[in-house]
Design a protein around this motif. Structure first.
Motif, PDB file in Angstrom:
ATOM      1  N   PRO A 105       0.818  -1.225   0.000  1.00 44.94           N
ATOM      2  CA  PRO A 105       0.000   0.000   0.000  1.00 44.94           C
ATOM      3  C   PRO A 105       0.845   1.266   0.000  1.00 44.94           C
ATOM      4  O   PRO A 105       0.475   2.264  -0.634  1.00 44.94           O
ATOM      5  CB  PRO A 105      -0.790  -0.116   1.312  1.00 44.94           C
ATOM      6  N   GLN A 154       2.233   1.890  -3.456  1.00 44.92           N
ATOM      7  CA  GLN A 154       1.260   2.173  -4.512  1.00 44.92           C
ATOM      8  C   GLN A 154       0.348   3.354  -4.228  1.00 44.92           C
ATOM      9  O   GLN A 154      -0.554   3.644  -5.006  1.00 44.92           O
ATOM     10  CB  GLN A 154       0.416   0.912  -4.759  1.00 44.92           C
ATOM     11  N   ASP A 155       0.583   4.030  -3.125  1.00 41.60           N
ATOM     12  CA  ASP A 155      -0.277   5.154  -2.771  1.00 41.60           C
ATOM     13  C   ASP A 155       0.035   6.365  -3.665  1.00 41.60           C
ATOM     14  O   ASP A 155       0.829   7.234  -3.306  1.00 41.60           O
ATOM     15  CB  ASP A 155      -0.052   5.507  -1.299  1.00 41.60           C
ATOM     16  N   ARG A 156      -0.657   6.391  -4.788  1.00 42.09           N
ATOM     17  CA  ARG A 156      -0.358   7.437  -5.777  1.00 42.09           C
ATOM     18  C   ARG A 156      -0.823   8.826  -5.341  1.00 42.09           C
ATOM     19  O   ARG A 156      -0.597   9.807  -6.038  1.00 42.09           O
ATOM     20  CB  ARG A 156      -1.045   7.097  -7.114  1.00 42.09           C
ATOM     21  N   THR A 157      -1.521   8.876  -4.221  1.00 38.54           N
ATOM     22  CA  THR A 157      -1.946  10.199  -3.761  1.00 38.54           C
ATOM     23  C   THR A 157      -0.778  10.966  -3.157  1.00 38.54           C
ATOM     24  O   THR A 157      -0.855  12.153  -2.910  1.00 38.54           O
ATOM     25  CB  THR A 157      -3.046  10.089  -2.683  1.00 38.54           C
ATOM     26  N   ARG A 158       0.313  10.238  -2.921  1.00 42.73           N
ATOM     27  CA  ARG A 158       1.445  10.907  -2.289  1.00 42.73           C
ATOM     28  C   ARG A 158       2.589  11.042  -3.289  1.00 42.73           C
ATOM     29  O   ARG A 158       2.738  10.242  -4.212  1.00 42.73           O
ATOM     30  CB  ARG A 158       1.902  10.122  -1.070  1.00 42.73           C
ATOM     31  N   ARG A 165       6.568   8.965  -0.616  1.00 37.24           N
ATOM     32  CA  ARG A 165       6.509   7.504  -0.553  1.00 37.24           C
ATOM     33  C   ARG A 165       7.884   6.929  -0.228  1.00 37.24           C
ATOM     34  O   ARG A 165       8.013   5.967   0.531  1.00 37.24           O
ATOM     35  CB  ARG A 165       6.018   6.934  -1.890  1.00 37.24           C
TER      36      ARG A 165
END
Lengths: 202, 202
Positions: free
Chosen positions: A78, A81-85, A90
DNA sequence: CATATAATGTTAGCATTGTCAACATTATAT
DNA sequence: ATATAATGTTGACAATGCTAACATTATATG
């Protein structure tokens, strides 16, 4: 759900229970501390019941290793892959999560990233350390993104990933194995490492 | 010099022989592979002769560890102190010698820089890992020289030393423990690491 | 449903290993 | 020269991984 009879002859789910308890015991007391007799006693079975599910102690441990990698995967994927950051975020979060895991589970960390059963992991199980490879590939992916953004030089990302991993693995190992005596400076060392990595990768 | 009689009752120098042979065996076969019975048999004594010189197997191993550090010291000190060479050269040579040692003596390397008997090293023997500390101090000294020359930023040299050591230790560990599969790229990885370190330290 | 067969669990016992106790031999000191 | 310390040996024990032989339960097939 589970029948809590006074120890029925058949445990019902001994294999999973063995893996779970073995992992917990290794996590708590270290690989060398666990004993098949101790393990089976905690589960209320006889000492040789293990051999109906695993060919040997070693094979059981290999199962524990696989389980450990799966847990790591669940923890790290997670973050990767947290593309919001942002990539940098990351990168930072990932490094910290990695170090935290090592510090909180030193025995498990040594089992997963140490030397023991290295050959056997690939010979017996043929899952080829998927998760570990996954981790490396995720890191490579992150580095590629960073290259896109121009914060990391466009060089061989595999080499870069190995270098980054080595840095953090080295820090984790020295820490949990007690070689960095100035323990209060850990935070400083970690931050310096991160900064040095980012600067050096540019 | 040495009397080669058909095994005299007294060995003459058993303690040193035990340390020497134990170190060789550990170097060749790994810590977990050695057995007091095996060790003593090779020296032609009975299995319990060890206990006239060491309180336990563990204490013997602690002696081996001490001996190992001494050997490392002999190997590394000249490199650190060779003032005929530039700081950058010494840095480079040192890193390579360190990695070479790990690759050529993986079992010994794990014994010296691993987790085993960590607490006991300081409790029983009180030599406090002099050599290891020496190594760190030598690295700090080198970094200070580098700061003088302006090729390394004037920041906390202890933190810098820990970071550098972690990087190389991590690389050595991943290598000898079989976690870097692209073994042909080792040279590339090492060179990239060195470059990244120098760049990052600046 | 009955029963053969597979799956799972138990007990006894063996080999290996670290360790201790009791004894034997050699070196050292008085 | 001999008492004492140093060093080495033998026998035995407990812990541990493992195998063999046997016991019990589940599953499948007629």
């Amino acid at each position: 759900m589970k029948e809590k009879k006074t120890s029925p002859y058949h445990h019902g789910n001994l294999k999973e229970a063995l893996l779970k308890t073995a992992l917990e015991m290794i996590d708590r007391e270290g690989l060398d501390a666990i004993t098949l007799r101790d393990l089976t006693q905690r589960l209320g079975t006889s000492r040789t019941a293990v051999y109906r599910h695993f060919a040997s102690k070693e094979v059981l441990i290999l199962g524990v290793i696989e389980k450990g990698y799966e847990q790591l995967d669940l923890l790290f994927t997670p973050i990767f892959q947290d593309r919001t950051r942002s990539v940098a975020e990351r990168f930072e979060t990932m490094g910290r999560a990695y170090l935290d895991f090592a510090v909180e589970h030193p025995n498990l960390y040594r089992l997963l990233f140490g030397e023991k059963f290295r050959r056997e992991r690939e010979e017996i199980c043929d899952y080829k350390n998927e998760t570990q490879a996954n981790g490396l590939y995720a890191l490579i992916g992150l580095l590629l993104e960073a290259q896109e953004e121009g914060i990391v030089a466009r060089e061989n990302p595999m080499v870069q990933a190995a270098t980054v991993w080595a840095s953090i693995h080295g820090l984790a190992s020295l820490l949990i194995d007690g070689h960095l005596l100035m323990s209060d400076n850990i935070e400083a060392i970690y931050e310096y490492s991160q900064g040095m990595l980012l600067k050096g990768l540019r």
